[in-house]
Design a protein around this motif. Structure first.
Motif, PDB file in Angstrom:
ATOM      1  N   GLU A   1      -3.586  -4.200 -12.924  1.00 39.75           N
ATOM      2  CA  GLU A   1      -2.454  -4.565 -12.292  1.00 39.75           C
ATOM      3  C   GLU A   1      -1.745  -3.495 -11.706  1.00 39.75           C
ATOM      4  O   GLU A   1      -0.925  -3.353 -10.519  1.00 39.75           O
ATOM      5  N   GLU A   2      -2.347  -2.311 -11.677  1.00 40.53           N
ATOM      6  CA  GLU A   2      -2.063  -1.185 -10.908  1.00 40.53           C
ATOM      7  C   GLU A   2      -3.127  -1.012 -10.080  1.00 40.53           C
ATOM      8  O   GLU A   2      -4.287  -0.933 -10.494  1.00 40.53           O
ATOM      9  N   PRO A   3      -3.063  -1.000  -8.468  1.00 39.72           N
ATOM     10  CA  PRO A   3      -4.166  -0.952  -7.789  1.00 39.72           C
ATOM     11  C   PRO A   3      -4.965   0.405  -7.676  1.00 39.72           C
ATOM     12  O   PRO A   3      -4.355   1.338  -7.867  1.00 39.72           O
ATOM     13  N   ASP A   4      -6.223   0.441  -7.278  1.00 44.98           N
ATOM     14  CA  ASP A   4      -7.061   1.447  -7.136  1.00 44.98           C
ATOM     15  C   ASP A   4      -6.610   2.525  -6.127  1.00 44.98           C
ATOM     16  O   ASP A   4      -6.654   3.580  -6.027  1.00 44.98           O
ATOM     17  N   ALA A   5      -6.644   1.597  -4.850  1.00 52.68           N
ATOM     18  CA  ALA A   5      -6.102   2.066  -3.648  1.00 52.68           C
ATOM     19  C   ALA A   5      -5.074   1.178  -3.271  1.00 52.68           C
ATOM     20  O   ALA A   5      -4.859   0.098  -3.101  1.00 52.68           O
ATOM     21  N   ALA A   6      -3.894   1.945  -2.593  1.00 50.21           N
ATOM     22  CA  ALA A   6      -2.990   1.262  -1.744  1.00 50.21           C
ATOM     23  C   ALA A   6      -2.285   2.159  -0.635  1.00 50.21           C
ATOM     24  O   ALA A   6      -2.172   3.561  -0.780  1.00 50.21           O
ATOM     25  N   VAL A   7      -2.295   1.376   0.581  1.00 57.00           N
ATOM     26  CA  VAL A   7      -2.068   2.014   1.768  1.00 57.00           C
ATOM     27  C   VAL A   7      -1.105   1.322   2.548  1.00 57.00           C
ATOM     28  O   VAL A   7      -0.967   0.072   2.412  1.00 57.00           O
ATOM     29  N   SER A   8      -0.219   1.759   3.359  1.00 56.69           N
ATOM     30  CA  SER A   8       0.897   1.199   4.240  1.00 56.69           C
ATOM     31  C   SER A   8       0.541   1.932   5.604  1.00 56.69           C
ATOM     32  O   SER A   8       0.696   3.184   5.762  1.00 56.69           O
ATOM     33  N   LEU A   9       0.375   0.998   6.416  1.00 52.40           N
ATOM     34  CA  LEU A   9       0.452   1.312   8.109  1.00 52.40           C
ATOM     35  C   LEU A   9       1.343   0.829   8.741  1.00 52.40           C
ATOM     36  O   LEU A   9       2.005  -0.243   8.612  1.00 52.40           O
ATOM     37  N   PRO A  10       1.847   1.607   9.760  1.00 47.71           N
ATOM     38  CA  PRO A  10       2.944   1.254  10.748  1.00 47.71           C
ATOM     39  C   PRO A  10       2.397   0.034  11.666  1.00 47.71           C
ATOM     40  O   PRO A  10       2.449   0.272  12.938  1.00 47.71           O
ATOM     41  N   LEU A  11       1.919  -1.090  11.109  1.00 48.23           N
ATOM     42  CA  LEU A  11       1.349  -2.180  12.113  1.00 48.23           C
ATOM     43  C   LEU A  11       2.067  -3.483  11.493  1.00 48.23           C
ATOM     44  O   LEU A  11       1.650  -4.569  11.662  1.00 48.23           O
ATOM     45  N   GLY A  12       3.421  -3.486  11.610  1.00 51.01           N
ATOM     46  CA  GLY A  12       4.374  -4.754  11.216  1.00 51.01           C
ATOM     47  C   GLY A  12       4.357  -5.559  12.407  1.00 51.01           C
ATOM     48  O   GLY A  12       4.269  -4.753  13.702  1.00 51.01           O
ATOM     49  N   ALA A  13       4.354  -6.766  12.262  1.00 45.16           N
ATOM     50  CA  ALA A  13       4.352  -7.641  13.572  1.00 45.16           C
ATOM     51  C   ALA A  13       5.529  -7.494  14.398  1.00 45.16           C
ATOM     52  O   ALA A  13       5.492  -7.475  15.699  1.00 45.16           O
ATOM     53  N   GLY A  14       6.619  -7.245  13.934  1.00 40.97           N
ATOM     54  CA  GLY A  14       8.152  -7.020  14.697  1.00 40.97           C
ATOM     55  C   GLY A  14       8.078  -5.705  15.494  1.00 40.97           C
ATOM     56  O   GLY A  14       8.266  -5.572  16.613  1.00 40.97           O
TER      57      GLY A  14
END
Length: 310
Positions: free
Chosen positions: A149-162
């Motif tokens: 339930e807890e991911p091994d890897a998680a990232v956020s990139l500044p690639l939102g559609a708006g």
């Protein structure tokens, strides 16, 4: 108990009211949302201007009234990338609290990815095996991978559609050179993260959440929302690749006429498609399944987990 989740996102401010208790599936009871597009209200210094803050405060007041009308016992308020990355975020949060009483919890990109992953895991269950989860918001792209339930890897990139539409695609329809520039930018950003995930091996199941993926799947032939929450909806990379040049040649008004595409989201659909296509290509995904649960449900599930422990 009846819970409300107040999601101050880059595109919309959304109050989701659910009937929930530990160990049970949250049942949606009411939805109230307003398109605010905070990601597009940033000024040259990256701040949310006074008009934008005033609008946000007004919408939060509306959401609180809706929550009261529906008998909500507790509201769980949070904000994502548009507020998180605003240069005046602290001032915005202080004004919202002073004028509405709401203390917005600003989620990090990693927290967004992890909570969305939790929602997807609960939706599909343990039999889905190793999950790769993709989520395209207005301000950011979240990617998470894991078997628990807890991911091994998680990232956020500044690639939102708006965000990408506002920064890269000014034309209507956009210029071919601008589209190529955005495509290069998107793929370079995603490619930097692929190695972090590939070391865990191939996923057993690839899942996408968010309005962007739902709309892309719909125009590519997936079932309408009216056919129910439990109808399986897929998006094939082959279909998406065929749609990208078609979307590129359309005006915003023409995209808004496509099945399942709302007028408010039509302008950013091409940028979202370029991100989805890039992610599917670079991660070697031929087909993904669209999950109806995402970040808001993850916030609710985490709250219920804490209640059951307490």
């Amino acid at each position: 108990m009846r819970l409300g989740v107040l999601d101050v996102g880059s595109n919309t401010v959304h109050l989701l009211v659910v009937d929930a208790h530990p160990g049970a599936r949250p049942l949606p009871a009411h939805s109230h949302k307003v398109e605010l597009r905070l990601a597009q209200l940033l000024d040259d210094s990256g701040a949310i201007g006074p008009e934008g803050v005033d609008k946000l405060i007004g919408v939060v007041h509306e959401a609180l009234q809706a929550a009261e009308d529906k008998g909500v016992e507790e509201v769980l308020p949070f904000a994502t990338s548009a507020v998180r990355e605003a240069s005046n975020a602290d001032d915005v949060l202080a004004r919202v609290k002073a004028e509405t009483g709401v203390e917005l919890q600003v989620l990090t990109g990693s927290e967004e990815a992890r909570l969305t992953f939790l929602a997807v895991r609960r939706w599909f269950g343990w039999s889905a095996g190793k999950l790769l989860v993709l989520d395209i918001g207005g301000g950011s792209l979240e990617i998470a991978y894991g078997i628990d339930e807890e991911p091994d890897a998680a990232v956020s990139l500044p690639l939102g559609a708006g965000r990408l539409t506002a920064g890269w695609l000014p034309g209507d329809p956009p210029e071919a050179e601008d589209i190529r520039g955005l495509r290069r930018h998107v793929r370079a950003q995603i490619a930097r993260t692929v190695g972090e995930f590939s070391r865990f091996g191939a996923p057993d199941h690839v899942v996408a959440t968010s309005k962007t993926f739902k709309q892309l799947a719909r125009i590519a032939g997936a079932a309408r929302s009216a056919e129910g929450l439990y109808t399986q909806r897929e998006l094939k990379r082959e279909s998406l690749e065929a749609w990208v040049p078609r979307l590129a040649g359309m005006t915003v008004a023409q995209r808004a006429e496509l099945p399942g595409v709302s007028e408010g989201r039509a302008g950013q659909l091409l940028a979202g498609a370029l991100v989805a296509e890039g992610a599917m290509d670079l991660f070697g995904v031929e087909t993904l399944e669209v999950c109806p649960w995402a970040l808001r449900e993850g916030v609710i599930l985490r709250k219920l987990d804490h209640l059951s422990v307490g």
